[in-house]
Motif scaffolding. Structure first.
Motif, PDB file in Angstrom:
ATOM      1  N   SER A  53       0.837  -1.202   0.000  1.00  0.00           N
ATOM      2  CA  SER A  53       0.000   0.000   0.000  1.00  0.00           C
ATOM      3  C   SER A  53       0.869   1.249   0.000  1.00  0.00           C
ATOM      4  O   SER A  53       1.953   1.280   0.582  1.00  0.00           O
ATOM      5  N   MET A  54       0.363   2.238  -0.670  1.00  0.00           N
ATOM      6  CA  MET A  54       1.077   3.497  -0.831  1.00  0.00           C
ATOM      7  C   MET A  54       0.301   4.602  -0.138  1.00  0.00           C
ATOM      8  O   MET A  54      -0.918   4.513   0.019  1.00  0.00           O
ATOM      9  N   PRO A  55       0.979   5.683   0.239  1.00  0.00           N
ATOM     10  CA  PRO A  55       0.251   6.819   0.805  1.00  0.00           C
ATOM     11  C   PRO A  55      -0.779   7.350  -0.194  1.00  0.00           C
ATOM     12  O   PRO A  55      -0.629   7.160  -1.407  1.00  0.00           O
ATOM     13  N   ASP A  56      -1.797   7.995   0.308  1.00  0.00           N
ATOM     14  CA  ASP A  56      -2.866   8.519  -0.539  1.00  0.00           C
ATOM     15  C   ASP A  56      -2.303   9.425  -1.633  1.00  0.00           C
ATOM     16  O   ASP A  56      -1.427  10.240  -1.379  1.00  0.00           O
ATOM     17  N   GLY A  57      -2.850   9.232  -2.798  1.00  0.00           N
ATOM     18  CA  GLY A  57      -2.514  10.118  -3.901  1.00  0.00           C
ATOM     19  C   GLY A  57      -1.313   9.686  -4.708  1.00  0.00           C
ATOM     20  O   GLY A  57      -1.048  10.227  -5.777  1.00  0.00           O
ATOM     21  N   VAL A  58      -0.548   8.707  -4.201  1.00  0.00           N
ATOM     22  CA  VAL A  58       0.632   8.258  -4.928  1.00  0.00           C
ATOM     23  C   VAL A  58       0.187   7.295  -6.035  1.00  0.00           C
ATOM     24  O   VAL A  58      -0.569   6.367  -5.789  1.00  0.00           O
ATOM     25  N   ARG A  59       0.625   7.558  -7.230  1.00  0.00           N
ATOM     26  CA  ARG A  59       0.296   6.662  -8.333  1.00  0.00           C
ATOM     27  C   ARG A  59       1.512   5.799  -8.666  1.00  0.00           C
ATOM     28  O   ARG A  59       2.581   6.330  -8.982  1.00  0.00           O
ATOM     29  N   VAL A  60       1.347   4.507  -8.543  1.00  0.00           N
ATOM     30  CA  VAL A  60       2.396   3.563  -8.923  1.00  0.00           C
ATOM     31  C   VAL A  60       1.772   2.529  -9.834  1.00  0.00           C
ATOM     32  O   VAL A  60       0.801   1.871  -9.458  1.00  0.00           O
ATOM     33  N   MET A  61       2.282   2.400 -11.022  1.00  0.00           N
ATOM     34  CA  MET A  61       1.748   1.384 -11.941  1.00  0.00           C
ATOM     35  C   MET A  61       2.793   1.111 -13.009  1.00  0.00           C
ATOM     36  O   MET A  61       3.829   1.780 -13.072  1.00  0.00           O
ATOM     37  N   SER A  62       2.498   0.113 -13.815  1.00  0.00           N
ATOM     38  CA  SER A  62       3.425  -0.158 -14.903  1.00  0.00           C
ATOM     39  C   SER A  62       3.285   0.952 -15.932  1.00  0.00           C
ATOM     40  O   SER A  62       2.197   1.514 -16.121  1.00  0.00           O
ATOM     41  N   LEU A  63       4.381   1.268 -16.584  1.00  0.00           N
ATOM     42  CA  LEU A  63       4.344   2.366 -17.544  1.00  0.00           C
ATOM     43  C   LEU A  63       3.369   2.044 -18.681  1.00  0.00           C
ATOM     44  O   LEU A  63       2.665   2.931 -19.174  1.00  0.00           O
ATOM     45  N   ALA A  64       3.345   0.776 -19.089  1.00  0.00           N
ATOM     46  CA  ALA A  64       2.453   0.398 -20.192  1.00  0.00           C
ATOM     47  C   ALA A  64       1.014   0.741 -19.834  1.00  0.00           C
ATOM     48  O   ALA A  64       0.260   1.257 -20.670  1.00  0.00           O
ATOM     49  N   GLU A  65       0.658   0.467 -18.586  1.00  0.00           N
ATOM     50  CA  GLU A  65      -0.697   0.803 -18.167  1.00  0.00           C
ATOM     51  C   GLU A  65      -0.890   2.323 -18.140  1.00  0.00           C
ATOM     52  O   GLU A  65      -1.927   2.843 -18.581  1.00  0.00           O
ATOM     53  N   ALA A  66       0.119   3.020 -17.655  1.00  0.00           N
ATOM     54  CA  ALA A  66       0.026   4.482 -17.601  1.00  0.00           C
ATOM     55  C   ALA A  66      -0.102   5.089 -18.993  1.00  0.00           C
ATOM     56  O   ALA A  66      -0.823   6.058 -19.193  1.00  0.00           O
ATOM     57  N   LEU A  67       0.599   4.485 -19.949  1.00  0.00           N
ATOM     58  CA  LEU A  67       0.505   4.999 -21.326  1.00  0.00           C
ATOM     59  C   LEU A  67      -0.915   4.848 -21.859  1.00  0.00           C
ATOM     60  O   LEU A  67      -1.385   5.655 -22.654  1.00  0.00           O
ATOM     61  N   ARG A  68      -1.596   3.797 -21.388  1.00  0.00           N
ATOM     62  CA  ARG A  68      -2.978   3.564 -21.835  1.00  0.00           C
ATOM     63  C   ARG A  68      -3.969   4.448 -21.085  1.00  0.00           C
ATOM     64  O   ARG A  68      -4.902   4.968 -21.661  1.00  0.00           O
ATOM     65  N   THR A  69      -3.748   4.601 -19.774  1.00  0.00           N
ATOM     66  CA  THR A  69      -4.801   5.195 -18.947  1.00  0.00           C
ATOM     67  C   THR A  69      -4.460   6.554 -18.344  1.00  0.00           C
ATOM     68  O   THR A  69      -5.334   7.221 -17.817  1.00  0.00           O
ATOM     69  N   GLN A  70      -3.195   6.938 -18.336  1.00  0.00           N
ATOM     70  CA  GLN A  70      -2.808   8.167 -17.626  1.00  0.00           C
ATOM     71  C   GLN A  70      -2.119   9.141 -18.576  1.00  0.00           C
ATOM     72  O   GLN A  70      -1.129   9.783 -18.208  1.00  0.00           O
ATOM     73  N   ARG A  71      -2.650   9.241 -19.759  1.00  0.00           N
ATOM     74  CA  ARG A  71      -1.959  10.070 -20.746  1.00  0.00           C
ATOM     75  C   ARG A  71      -1.679  11.482 -20.231  1.00  0.00           C
ATOM     76  O   ARG A  71      -0.601  12.030 -20.431  1.00  0.00           O
ATOM     77  N   ASP A  72      -2.659  12.056 -19.545  1.00  0.00           N
ATOM     78  CA  ASP A  72      -2.498  13.439 -19.085  1.00  0.00           C
ATOM     79  C   ASP A  72      -1.346  13.599 -18.099  1.00  0.00           C
ATOM     80  O   ASP A  72      -0.695  14.644 -18.052  1.00  0.00           O
ATOM     81  N   ALA A  73      -1.134  12.566 -17.297  1.00  0.00           N
ATOM     82  CA  ALA A  73      -0.049  12.645 -16.313  1.00  0.00           C
ATOM     83  C   ALA A  73       1.305  12.342 -16.954  1.00  0.00           C
ATOM     84  O   ALA A  73       2.339  12.862 -16.530  1.00  0.00           O
ATOM     85  N   VAL A  74       1.283  11.466 -17.951  1.00  0.00           N
ATOM     86  CA  VAL A  74       2.536  10.980 -18.535  1.00  0.00           C
ATOM     87  C   VAL A  74       3.063  11.917 -19.623  1.00  0.00           C
ATOM     88  O   VAL A  74       4.258  12.238 -19.669  1.00  0.00           O
ATOM     89  N   ALA A  75       2.154  12.360 -20.484  1.00  0.00           N
ATOM     90  CA  ALA A  75       2.575  13.084 -21.687  1.00  0.00           C
ATOM     91  C   ALA A  75       3.451  14.310 -21.425  1.00  0.00           C
ATOM     92  O   ALA A  75       4.393  14.554 -22.192  1.00  0.00           O
ATOM     93  N   PRO A  76       3.196  15.092 -20.354  1.00  0.00           N
ATOM     94  CA  PRO A  76       4.041  16.277 -20.163  1.00  0.00           C
ATOM     95  C   PRO A  76       5.503  15.952 -19.880  1.00  0.00           C
ATOM     96  O   PRO A  76       6.364  16.811 -20.008  1.00  0.00           O
ATOM     97  N   HIS A  77       5.774  14.700 -19.461  1.00  0.00           N
ATOM     98  CA  HIS A  77       7.146  14.379 -19.038  1.00  0.00           C
ATOM     99  C   HIS A  77       7.844  13.356 -19.929  1.00  0.00           C
ATOM    100  O   HIS A  77       9.053  13.403 -20.094  1.00  0.00           O
ATOM    101  N   LEU A  78       7.076  12.443 -20.472  1.00  0.00           N
ATOM    102  CA  LEU A  78       7.691  11.326 -21.192  1.00  0.00           C
ATOM    103  C   LEU A  78       8.506  11.828 -22.391  1.00  0.00           C
ATOM    104  O   LEU A  78       7.990  12.526 -23.254  1.00  0.00           O
ATOM    105  N   GLY A  79       9.759  11.471 -22.405  1.00  0.00           N
ATOM    106  CA  GLY A  79      10.602  11.836 -23.537  1.00  0.00           C
ATOM    107  C   GLY A  79      11.089  13.267 -23.492  1.00  0.00           C
ATOM    108  O   GLY A  79      11.888  13.680 -24.319  1.00  0.00           O
ATOM    109  N   ARG A  80      10.588  14.028 -22.520  1.00  0.00           N
ATOM    110  CA  ARG A  80      11.018  15.424 -22.451  1.00  0.00           C
ATOM    111  C   ARG A  80      12.462  15.509 -21.953  1.00  0.00           C
ATOM    112  O   ARG A  80      13.217  16.369 -22.361  1.00  0.00           O
ATOM    113  N   LEU A  81      12.803  14.622 -21.046  1.00  0.00           N
ATOM    114  CA  LEU A  81      14.156  14.666 -20.489  1.00  0.00           C
ATOM    115  C   LEU A  81      15.116  13.853 -21.335  1.00  0.00           C
ATOM    116  O   LEU A  81      16.124  14.355 -21.790  1.00  0.00           O
ATOM    117  N   ALA A  82      14.749  12.592 -21.559  1.00  0.00           N
ATOM    118  CA  ALA A  82      15.631  11.756 -22.380  1.00  0.00           C
ATOM    119  C   ALA A  82      15.651  12.275 -23.804  1.00  0.00           C
ATOM    120  O   ALA A  82      16.568  11.996 -24.559  1.00  0.00           O
TER     121      ALA A  82
END
Lengths: 260, 501
Positions: free
Chosen positions: B162-191
């Protein structure tokens, strides 16, 4: 205990020892004195097994075994201990860790059970008193940041823990003030017993006021040029080393006068 | 430790620009002419322009991508398709790097480029059981273990506590499918920022499979570390896996992430190409551990790209133990006042292993602090490369940067290239660097042996002591203990052979 016969050794491309003969019986304390460069430390290193010194001739028997055939750690297992003139600093290895590993290696060799941490601590606490050291020393890295006196006391502590049959003290008095010298000497004297032999190497007679030897040998040019009782040390103190050379045979080059 | 190497040492002189310091040491344990012959010419090959590799090297990857595309692989997270395609195009244009490129001059990736590695299209359970991973989970370590097999998340092998409230932990593949808004601003921006030179990051972006997505909201501290276990089980195929992690630490948050790379088929050839992006927002702190224990024939290339905002903190631990050919790029941008990073590294190499650690610390804002300590122990014919670049930009006054790289070379044939590169454009800064290459201290070895400690144990004790300061920096006790144990059982094996020659 220790029988050295016709020992020749080279180090750094030079012949340093040129025929040492020496017999030390159980319980005896022998002192080796001599000017700088006479081969005192080389002799200590040969006995402890330092590989940079090459034995070119002669034999050393220790408790009936050919000492020169053994690597340094096996000599320690058999009961040889060298207190270094310049103890090495080993950052990252605690004195406790070093001593426990060493003692247990010896016990294993003797077929005795290894000591666990508690048993070891009890043993070493007892020995700490001998050299007036605090237990905190044990957790510090070996000799790292130690004063000269602390390093030498640490050597005697290690000797006390490893309980050797033959202890070689290589200029253990060098760099010590009178208080440290007394502590170190008391520690050594506390370890004298009828089974333990000692070879005390020193430039100065001062140490021998505290650790009184059974025999004194004078080393010059890689040979023992004179042997005698403890009074020989006093004579050296009074007259310096220069007179030795006049009595030594032709191959020995003049040694410098001692500086005090 | 002995500070005075017996081996040859050559250094390229300080550049004409007094603000730019580049020193290079290359030292082998040997003192014979053989090592001398291998020593570099002091002349620097000033070729920074990428030279495209041959089409034959990129072609298998392009056709692999086309095949995946044809099979509908991109449909799972359709929005990433343009990102992936653009990255693939860059990969195709750049090709694999060659040793004529400055960043790769001591590391040839030809062994990777000439194998037609294939990424797996989807997760295959392969009948693996948690028992097979026990030796890799630093038992008894109670924390979340997320297991990835050949690049894909294996939920049935993983435990997520269990994680503290509000912490999102999941596989990236799942995040790419379901969390686009959270992922898109950062993914590939640094690398993506240095993708013009980092071909492997581009290749990863094109093929990225799975990994961790973690987002910690403002002010939340996640006390328990998360362990990511990337397992390769290639079963004889020339398998490539492209793990991708994205960690976004909100303002004032705290987290610790551990990446382990291991394999189950000893001796198999495979290729791991990983990228981790870490966003550390204002006042946040992230501990990132990367523990590489790949198989003896494995190729491993990894990029860690971190972006630090004002008053934030990153601690990076980079441990390389396994693999045939390993390259790590740890890039940190201190892009806010008062940011702080600490980079610790440890590599213990034997046989013909080659490990190249490149670190880049970019001080872009004032009052930044960076401390870097990399230590290596090299045996056999192994080869270590350390390249530590520190940029202090004109704006980054009051920067405090320290870098140390120390190497212990146990054999005549092992070789180290260490290059600190300081580019200091500000005038009120404190920057130091130091590099040493030495052998086991003979005096210390003799001292220990005279204390009844056998030669092998004594050498081992000194090696342990050499790496102890880096090991002791590791804050997670089970990892620290596990690594000590690993190093203890691993280091002496080859030394025994060396010692008797």
């Amino acid at each position: 205990m220790l029988e050295i016969a016709d020992l020749h050794a080279r180090a750094g491309g030079k012949d340093i020892l040129r025929g040492i003969d020496l017999v030390i019986k159980p319980g005896e304390v022998h002192a080796i004195m001599g000017p700088n460069g006479s081969g005192k430390s080389t002799l200590a290193n040969v006995l402890a097994g330092r590989e940079s010194v090459e034995v070119t001739r002669g034999t050393v028997r220790f408790a009936g075994r050919d000492l020169l055939a053994l690597p340094p750690e096996e000599r320690a297992w058999e009961g040889v201990f060298l207190a270094f003139q310049y103890p090495v600093e080993i950052p990252g290895v605690s004195t406790m860790y070093l001593l426990k590993a060493g003692l247990n290696a010896i016990r294993k060799h003797r077929g005795e059970p290894e000591l666990d941490a508690m048993e070891f601590l009890a043993l070493v606490r007892d020995k700490l008193k001998l050299v007036e050291m605090d237990q905190a020393f044990l957790n510090r890295s070996v000799n790292e940041g130690f004063s000269g006196g602390e390093k030498k006391r640490n050597e005697i502590l290690q000797m006390a823990v490893l309980d050797p049959k033959l202890a070689i003290l290589d200029e253990t008095d060098s760099g010590l003030d009178i208080d440290a010298l007394r502590i170190v000497a008391n520690g050594v004297n506390g370890l004298r017993n009828p089974q333990r032999s000692m070879l005390v190497i020193t430039h100065y007679q001062r140490l021998l006021n505290y650790i009184v030897p059974d025999r004194v040998h004078v080393l010059s040019g890689g040979r023992i040029v004179k042997s005698g009782g403890k009074e020989l040390a006093l004579q050296l103190e009074k007259e310096g080393y220069a007179w030795i050379d006049t009595r030594a045979d032709g191959g020995v080059k003049p040694a410098p006068a001692p500086t005090r | 430790m002995d500070r005075h190497p017996r081996g040859r040492r050559r250094q390229a002189g300080t550049g004409a620009n007094p603000l730019k310091t580049t020193k290079r040491k290359r030292v082998s344990g040997g003192k014979g002419p053989a090592s001398g012959k291998r020593a570099i010419a002091a002349k620097r090959a000033a070729i920074d322009t990428p030279t495209p590799g041959t089409n034959a090297e990129t072609a298998p990857w392009l056709s692999a991508f086309a095949a995946l595309e044809h099979d509908g692989w991109l449909r799972r997270d359709r929005w990433t398709a343009p990102l992936r395609r653009a990255a693939l195009d860059r990969f195709a244009a750049l090709g694999f790097p060659t040793t004529r490129q400055e960043e790769w001059r001591f590391t040839s990736v030809a062994p990777i480029a000439r194998v037609p590695f294939r990424p797996q299209a989807a997760y295959q359970p392969n009948g693996l059981t948690p028992e097979q991973f026990e030796r890799f989970t630093f038992e008894p370590w109670e924390c979340s273990h997320l297991v990835f097999v050949n690049g894909y998340f294996a939920p049935e092998l993983s435990t997520l506590r269990s994680m503290p409230d509000g912490v999102r932990v999941m596989s990236l593949a799942e995040a790419l499918r379901t969390q686009r808004d959270a992922v898109a601003p950062h993914l590939g921006r640094l690398a993506g920022t240095d993708v013009n030179t980092n071909v492997f990051a581009a290749l990863n972006t094109a093929f990225m499979q799975d990994g961790l997505f973690m987002e910690i909201p403002a002010g939340v501290a996640v006390d328990e570390p998360i362990h990511l276990l990337f397992v390769s089980s290639p079963h004889g195929r020339d398998l490539a896996s492209c793990p991708r992690n994205l960690i976004v630490a909100g303002p004032g948050s705290q987290a610790a992430i551990v990446e382990s790379y291991v394999n189950l088929d000893d001796g198999a050839r495979y290729f791991t190409n990983a990228v981790t992006e870490i966003v550390v927002m204002q006042g946040a702190g992230v501990d990132h551990y990367k523990i590489e224990r790949e198989g003896p024939a494995a190729f491993h290339v990894a990029t860690v790209q971190a972006h630090l905002a004002r008053d934030s903190r990153l601690a990076s631990y980079n441990v390389s133990i396994g693999g045939a050919l390993v390259r790590n790029d740890i890039n940190v941008v201190l892009d806010g006042e008062g940011a702080e990073c600490r980079l610790d590294g440890l590599y213990t190499l034997s046989g013909s292993q080659h490990v190249d650690n490149h670190t880049l610390i970019d001080h872009a804002r004032p009052h930044g602090t960076s401390h870097e300590l990399y230590k290596g122990v090299l045996d056999g014919r192994s080869r270590g490369v350390f390249d530590g670049r520190i940029i202090v930009r004109a704006d980054a006054q009051k920067t405090d940067a320290h870098q140390v790289n120390k190497n212990l070379v146990l054999s005549e044939e092992a070789l180290v290239d260490t290059t600190p590169r300081l580019e200091i454009l500000a005038d009120d800064v404190k920057c130091t660097h130091g590099a040493t290459v030495g052998q086991l201290d003979e005096d210390a070895l003799f001292y220990l042996r005279s204390r009844a400690i056998g030669q092998e144990a004594a050498a081992n004790m000194l090696m342990q002591a050499f790496v102890s300061d880096v090991v002791h920096r590791i804050k997670i006790a089970p990892i620290r203990a596990g690594l000590e144990c690993l190093l203890f059982t691993r280091l002496p094996r080859e030394h025994r052979r060396e010692a008797h020659t």
